[in-house]
Write an enzyme that holds these catalytic residues in place. Sequence first.
Site, PDB file in Angstrom:
ATOM      1  N   LYS A  27       0.836  -1.206   0.000  1.00 47.61           N
ATOM      2  CA  LYS A  27       0.000   0.000   0.000  1.00 47.61           C
ATOM      3  C   LYS A  27       0.874   1.262   0.000  1.00 47.61           C
ATOM      4  O   LYS A  27       0.548   2.249  -0.661  1.00 47.61           O
ATOM      5  CB  LYS A  27      -0.919   0.005   1.212  1.00 47.61           C
TER       6      LYS A  27
ATOM      7  N   LYS B  70      -0.032  11.837   5.259  1.00 47.25           N
ATOM      8  CA  LYS B  70       0.272  10.829   6.287  1.00 47.25           C
ATOM      9  C   LYS B  70       0.859   9.569   5.660  1.00 47.25           C
ATOM     10  O   LYS B  70       1.854   9.013   6.139  1.00 47.25           O
ATOM     11  CB  LYS B  70      -1.005  10.507   7.064  1.00 47.25           C
TER      12      LYS B  70
END
Length: 292
Positions: free
Chosen positions: A171, A239
């Site tokens: 990811k 983030k």
Amino acid sequence: MTKVGFIGLGIMGGPMAANLVAAGYEVAGYNRSQPKVDKLIAEGGKGARSVAEAVDDADVIVTMLPDSPDVESVVLGDDGVLAHAREGALLIDCSTIRPDVSRQVAEVAAKQHVQALDAPVSGGEKGAIDGALSIMVGGEADAFAAAGGVLDAVGKTVVHVGPAGSGQTVKAANQLIVAGNIGLVAEALGFLEAHGVDTDSAFQVLGGGLAGSKVLDAKNAGMRARQFQPGFRIELHHKDLGIVQSAARDAGVSTPLGSLVSQLMAAAVAQGDGSLDHSGLFRQIARLNGTE
């Protein structure tokens, strides 16, 4: 009927939980804000007043939380998921977090006889609504097999990529590629506009060649119209790029382009654009050109 406890009913989690209800699962959802729970109830699910109530008798527990500290608190905390999950339950964490935290979750879960998978998703809000997410799954093969029905109800491309933490690593690579693509599409738009080219026709032909990508197809119209309704917010992508940078340092890997786009995302957040869709990175690049 398989009972699913779903923790985190936000932009991604809410539609995913609804798709599980539609697939025939008995879903009890918990969220810190009650309106999200009420929405799930209206869609046929059940509401839970606490993490404990959501997971106590669940066969499968799905978490979709914002960041690593949230997973550490909600899953590993004294009154968290693993404190209440029954032996033999399956925990699927769909949050996007640091790979080392996913490995920690898997280790603690195994000691409590709970199978754990890290299963972050890609596809944005539309993919979540359509049940067409791409899901990269880390963990034991038998746990992945057991999770098949649940994951297939929310995803279109579901792939086991390796042991615990591998899903998060893949990811992170996904977010690196997407951020780089967004940045280059934004630069290309500024370049085309500066030359007075019709950007509609330009992106049409670019999309049909080697420059074409899902990012270009999905994001160019919003950039051209300066409409950045969030499907995935800049602050969340910022983030995620922090996760990329941290994991890259751990592995001794250089990501020069990733570092640059990470700084652009950070600047966008600092200048108040964090709540925009990540295609709103165009605004930051335009500022550098003095056109925004």
